[in-house]
Design an enzyme around this catalytic site. Structure first.
Site, PDB file in Angstrom:
ATOM      1  NE  ARG A 278      60.204  -2.865 -10.734  1.00 51.90           N
ATOM      2  CZ  ARG A 278      59.647  -2.717  -9.534  1.00 51.90           C
ATOM      3  NH1 ARG A 278      60.406  -2.409  -8.492  1.00 51.90           N
ATOM      4  NH2 ARG A 278      58.360  -2.882  -9.353  1.00 51.90           N
TER       5      ARG A 278
ATOM      6  CB  SER B 129      56.435  -4.816 -15.910  1.00 50.18           C
ATOM      7  OG  SER B 129      56.149  -3.459 -16.139  1.00 50.18           O
TER       8      SER B 129
ATOM      9  CD  GLU C 290      60.322  -3.634 -14.826  1.00 44.85           C
ATOM     10  OE1 GLU C 290      60.085  -4.666 -14.174  1.00 44.85           O
ATOM     11  OE2 GLU C 290      59.678  -2.581 -14.678  1.00 44.85           O
TER      12      GLU C 290
END
Length: 314
Positions: free
Chosen positions: A181, A234, A304
């Site tokens: 990520r 998410s 996130e």
């Protein structure tokens, strides 16, 4: 909330209109983000090329107007009070061009449309990304992934505009710093570039098999994720060696609510807008979840979801 239209905003609007850039005043950030949260942006720009992106940056710099890069607003929490500067959307840069098994994609192209275009040409390698509600540029920025795949695994190179020098740079995948990520473009230590286009490496496959895989992934998303509610996807990154959604579930936080924001009862890894949620509701809920997980497990999970402040480029 309507933002006051300053003389500087008016000047930038005129300058960009003269340059052929599509612009809008008083654009609703709520209507243009998947969380459906946020006030109005005083000005929004939709450039179609590197030259037009430069024009946006130069005009904003010239008149002292703040500028934020948001892609298409799919992984973003926008401010309740709106934004008194210029928001740069990349969604007009959506060209998709194939050359054998290589596809060159504009940063604003939706991942879903790229997946479908590749499938229709019998090219495999992107099925994992089907259903991720973002653009290719945003996916590269955060090295988006799902179901065992990450976009960084498919990148050949990335062309970006250096916001400091105004020059175009093409960076090979090996120099993009792809990790879980993250990439060299993300975070406070990012290289300061606006992603314009990406080249991806695919491989020949069977169209029917690719379609079946994509349909299976879409069905799994519908079954497990709260797609019926606005969200930013998410909410938290995976903690090393642990599934963050499972930790949140085990802590009894499913359904936990602050104002209009709620930990999804369907999937604990999602924060949803049950109706009327504000930026403050989401921030308070994120903080409550993080504190609970830290108290219970002694670990600090990382969001996130991106805050609007993280999108500032000027």
């Amino acid at each position: 909330m309507f933002q006051p239209i300053s003389a500087a905003i008016q000047a930038v609007h005129t300058c960009l209109t003269d340059a052929g850039v599509s612009v809008r005043m008083q654009l609703s950030l709520s209507a243009n983000s998947t969380f459906r949260i946020g006030g109005n942006a005083a000005l929004a720009a939709f450039p179609v090329s590197a030259e037009q992106v430069r024009a946006v940056l130069n005009a904003c710099r010239g008149y002292g107007v703040s500028c934020a890069l948001v892609g298409n607003g799919s992984n973003l929490l926008c401010p309740d009070d709106g934004f008194d500067g210029c928001v740069l959307f990349t969604t007009a840069m959506k060209e998709i061009a194939f050359d054998g098994t290589t596809v060159t994609v504009g940063a604003g192209a939706a991942l879903a449309s790229v997946c479908c275009a590749a499938r229709d040409r019998g090219l495999a390698g992107l099925a994992f990304a089907y259903g991720i509600p973002g653009t290719v540029g945003g996916a590269v920025y955060m090295n988006a992934g799902a179901y065992g795949g990450e976009i960084g695994d498919r990148v050949i190179d990335v062309t970006y505009l250096d916001t400091r020098t105004g020059t175009l740079v093409t960076l090979p995948a090996s120099a993009c710093g792809f990790d879980y990520r993250t990439s060299c473009f993300s975070g406070t230590s990012g290289i300061g570039g606006i992603i314009l286009s990406v080249r991806l490496a695919l491989e020949h496959g069977d169209t029917d098999s690719i379609r079946a895989e994509m349909e299976d992934i879409a069905a799994r998303r519908r079954e497990k994720q709260p797609l019926e509610y606005p969200s930013a996807g998410s909410a938290f990154k995976r903690y090393p060696g642990r599934f963050t959604a499972q930790l949140i579930d085990e802590a009894g936080l499913k359904g936990y609510t602050v104002g209009g924001a709620q930990v999804s009862e369907k999937h604990a890894g999602f924060i949803i807008n049950r109706g009327g949620a504000t930026e403050r509701d989401v921030v308070l809920l994120i903080d409550a979840i993080r504190c609970c997980i830290e108290d219970r497990y002694g670990i600090r999970i990382e969001p996130e979801i991106r805050l609007f402040a993280d999108c500032m480029i000027l």
